[in-house]
Design a protein around this motif. Structure first.
Motif, PDB file in Angstrom:
ATOM      1  N   PHE A  64       0.840  -1.189   0.000  1.00  0.00           N
ATOM      2  CA  PHE A  64       0.000   0.000   0.000  1.00  0.00           C
ATOM      3  C   PHE A  64       0.879   1.245   0.000  1.00  0.00           C
ATOM      4  N   LYS A  65       0.325   2.341  -0.471  1.00  0.00           N
ATOM      5  CA  LYS A  65       1.007   3.622  -0.413  1.00  0.00           C
ATOM      6  C   LYS A  65       0.587   4.356   0.857  1.00  0.00           C
ATOM      7  N   ARG A  66       1.520   5.105   1.442  1.00  0.00           N
ATOM      8  CA  ARG A  66       1.141   5.990   2.540  1.00  0.00           C
ATOM      9  C   ARG A  66       0.233   7.086   1.973  1.00  0.00           C
ATOM     10  N   ILE A  67      -0.763   7.496   2.741  1.00  0.00           N
ATOM     11  CA  ILE A  67      -1.564   8.651   2.327  1.00  0.00           C
ATOM     12  C   ILE A  67      -1.599   9.639   3.471  1.00  0.00           C
ATOM     13  N   ASP A  68      -1.396  10.911   3.151  1.00  0.00           N
ATOM     14  CA  ASP A  68      -1.487  11.940   4.169  1.00  0.00           C
ATOM     15  C   ASP A  68      -2.954  12.197   4.479  1.00  0.00           C
ATOM     16  N   LEU A  69      -3.252  12.435   5.752  1.00  0.00           N
ATOM     17  CA  LEU A  69      -4.638  12.619   6.168  1.00  0.00           C
ATOM     18  C   LEU A  69      -5.281  13.817   5.459  1.00  0.00           C
ATOM     19  N   LYS A  70      -4.487  14.826   5.200  1.00  0.00           N
ATOM     20  CA  LYS A  70      -5.004  16.014   4.513  1.00  0.00           C
ATOM     21  C   LYS A  70      -5.529  15.653   3.131  1.00  0.00           C
ATOM     22  N   LEU A  71      -4.819  14.784   2.421  1.00  0.00           N
ATOM     23  CA  LEU A  71      -5.269  14.340   1.100  1.00  0.00           C
ATOM     24  C   LEU A  71      -6.549  13.526   1.219  1.00  0.00           C
ATOM     25  N   PHE A  72      -6.609  12.678   2.236  1.00  0.00           N
ATOM     26  CA  PHE A  72      -7.794  11.842   2.421  1.00  0.00           C
ATOM     27  C   PHE A  72      -9.023  12.697   2.721  1.00  0.00           C
ATOM     28  N   ILE A  73      -8.871  13.642   3.623  1.00  0.00           N
ATOM     29  CA  ILE A  73      -9.995  14.496   4.000  1.00  0.00           C
ATOM     30  C   ILE A  73     -10.487  15.321   2.817  1.00  0.00           C
ATOM     31  N   ASN A  74      -9.542  15.768   2.003  1.00  0.00           N
ATOM     32  CA  ASN A  74      -9.903  16.572   0.834  1.00  0.00           C
ATOM     33  C   ASN A  74     -10.236  15.726  -0.392  1.00  0.00           C
ATOM     34  N   GLU A  75     -10.300  14.391  -0.170  1.00  0.00           N
ATOM     35  CA  GLU A  75     -10.665  13.427  -1.209  1.00  0.00           C
ATOM     36  C   GLU A  75      -9.755  13.531  -2.439  1.00  0.00           C
ATOM     37  N   LYS A  76      -8.480  13.787  -2.179  1.00  0.00           N
ATOM     38  CA  LYS A  76      -7.490  13.825  -3.262  1.00  0.00           C
ATOM     39  C   LYS A  76      -6.741  12.500  -3.271  1.00  0.00           C
ATOM     40  N   PHE A  77      -7.391  11.459  -3.809  1.00  0.00           N
ATOM     41  CA  PHE A  77      -6.845  10.115  -3.781  1.00  0.00           C
ATOM     42  C   PHE A  77      -5.916   9.885  -4.966  1.00  0.00           C
ATOM     43  N   ILE A  78      -4.849   9.174  -4.694  1.00  0.00           N
ATOM     44  CA  ILE A  78      -4.056   8.678  -5.803  1.00  0.00           C
ATOM     45  C   ILE A  78      -4.701   7.376  -6.261  1.00  0.00           C
ATOM     46  N   ASN A  79      -4.426   6.977  -7.479  1.00  0.00           N
ATOM     47  CA  ASN A  79      -5.118   5.804  -8.044  1.00  0.00           C
ATOM     48  C   ASN A  79      -4.438   4.502  -7.636  1.00  0.00           C
ATOM     49  N   GLU A  80      -4.166   4.391  -6.346  1.00  0.00           N
ATOM     50  CA  GLU A  80      -3.561   3.183  -5.796  1.00  0.00           C
ATOM     51  C   GLU A  80      -4.146   2.937  -4.416  1.00  0.00           C
ATOM     52  N   LYS A  81      -3.960   1.737  -3.911  1.00  0.00           N
ATOM     53  CA  LYS A  81      -4.441   1.437  -2.565  1.00  0.00           C
ATOM     54  C   LYS A  81      -3.503   2.070  -1.530  1.00  0.00           C
ATOM     55  N   THR A  82      -4.113   2.660  -0.508  1.00  0.00           N
ATOM     56  CA  THR A  82      -3.350   3.388   0.496  1.00  0.00           C
ATOM     57  C   THR A  82      -3.709   2.894   1.901  1.00  0.00           C
ATOM     58  N   PHE A  83      -2.885   3.301   2.882  1.00  0.00           N
ATOM     59  CA  PHE A  83      -3.154   2.926   4.273  1.00  0.00           C
ATOM     60  C   PHE A  83      -2.850   4.089   5.195  1.00  0.00           C
ATOM     61  N   PHE A  84      -3.535   4.087   6.339  1.00  0.00           N
ATOM     62  CA  PHE A  84      -3.265   5.072   7.369  1.00  0.00           C
ATOM     63  C   PHE A  84      -3.497   4.405   8.725  1.00  0.00           C
ATOM     64  N   LEU A  85      -2.507   4.472   9.605  1.00  0.00           N
ATOM     65  CA  LEU A  85      -2.566   3.773  10.888  1.00  0.00           C
ATOM     66  C   LEU A  85      -3.242   4.607  11.977  1.00  0.00           C
ATOM     67  N   THR A  86      -3.962   3.913  12.856  1.00  0.00           N
ATOM     68  CA  THR A  86      -4.599   4.572  13.998  1.00  0.00           C
ATOM     69  C   THR A  86      -4.333   3.766  15.270  1.00  0.00           C
ATOM     70  N   PHE A  87      -4.254   4.477  16.397  1.00  0.00           N
ATOM     71  CA  PHE A  87      -3.965   3.853  17.689  1.00  0.00           C
ATOM     72  C   PHE A  87      -4.878   4.456  18.746  1.00  0.00           C
TER      73      PHE A  87
END
Length: 326
Positions: A64-87
């Protein structure tokens, strides 16, 4: 986790399930990482060892590609599968073990904290139960003490551990009374072991670029609260995080689960949050700003868990069951 579906999922190559699945971003969920499970976690779930966690991280980075939360919130997705970790829970291992490993590998994450527990001011009732279970079964003397007390309050059970794990925040008096009988001092445990991060440690992680989110004040089951109580727990914890850490985004993760949280709750908090997070695995949600996460502390490797989630998502999709409707 459905054992039959899990077993079937493992038959398929990961790349096959990866290609079929249309979900773009996964949000794995952890609580802690340690080579020795702390007593307050020991009887609740199996946390990852450092080696197991690093293997998980390497799996994510490979597939998976790392995705910055800012990109996710603004729905600026790259055309690949991404991940974001939560704790969740703001435990001390986040500062001591997890964050250094994430920084080394350049992986972003959100750390969700309970406002009532920061700086070790109080201990989550489930963590108290884990301490009680640990002492109860160290010696038949302690077990007899607990059995005698349960009979006194008209609880007849052949499985003390199961009963203790069934207790919730409404059973505080029972939890505190058993602890007193076993001579367990929760305040002393907090001071000696410091299971939670301090405010300064959280600020340091925030300054390093990690995201800080709210996780309710006291970590109660929301299904056991009125909607007004749910709102109060949510807003109190969000206000604390905003006041103390001034985060870029207002993030909230439900304690335990968002099961039975009504649409009206989300409507009432919609202007107070950017994203909320549940724990239902790989699922869509009719509330667009509510994201479902994948619990990872199940005794399985990351590839096993993600294969299961991908496969189960596909199966549920056939029957129209991969959307949570409020």
């Amino acid at each position: 986790m459905n054992n039959l579906i899990f077993s079937i999922a493992q038959i398929f190559p990961f790349k096959f399930l990866y290609t079929l699945n249309k979900q773009k971003t996964i949000f794995p969920l952890y609580h802690s990482v340690s080579d020795i499970s702390p007593i307050h976690l020991k009887h609740l779930y199996k946390i990852k060892s450092t080696k197991e966690f690093v293997e998980d991280l390497d799996f994510y980075l490979k597939n998976f590609k790392r995705i910055d939360l800012k990109l996710f919130i603004n729905e600026k997705f790259i055309n690949e599968k991404t991940f974001f970790l939560t704790f969740d829970d703001g435990l001390s291992e986040i500062y001591d073990i997890v964050a250094p490993l994430l920084k080394k590998k350049g992986i972003p994450a959100i750390f969700f904290i309970n406002s009532a527990f920061v700086d070790n001011l109080d201990l989550f009732y489930r963590y108290k139960i884990s301490l009680i279970i640990d002492k109860t079964f160290k010696n038949t003397k302690y077990q007899n003490i607990v059995e005698k007390y349960l009979k006194k309050i008209n609880i007849n059970t052949s499985d003390i551990k199961k009963y203790l794990l069934s207790l919730n925040h409404k059973n505080t008096n029972v939890i505190e009374q058993i602890a007193k009988l076993l001579e367990i001092d929760f305040a002393e445990y907090l001071q000696k072991h410091k299971p939670y991060m301090s405010s300064n440690q959280i600020k340091e992680l925030h300054n390093q670029g990690f995201y800080i989110g709210a996780h309710s004040a006291n970590h109660f089951y929301y299904s056991q609260l009125t909607e007004n109580e749910q709102i109060q727990q949510t807003i109190d914890s969000l206000d604390f995080v905003i006041r103390e850490f001034n985060p870029e985004f207002k993030l909230f993760a439900f304690p335990f689960t968002d099961y039975k949280v009504n649409k009206s709750f989300f409507e009432r908090i919609s202007t107070s949050v950017d994203l909320t997070f549940g724990t239902a695995g790989l699922k869509n949600d009719s509330i667009k700003f509510n994201i479902q996460r994948i619990p990872m502390e199940n005794g399985k490797t990351a590839i096993e868990t993600i294969k299961y989630e991908f496969f189960y998502y596909l199966i549920k999709g056939i029957f129209g069951k991969n959307l949570i409707k409020r």
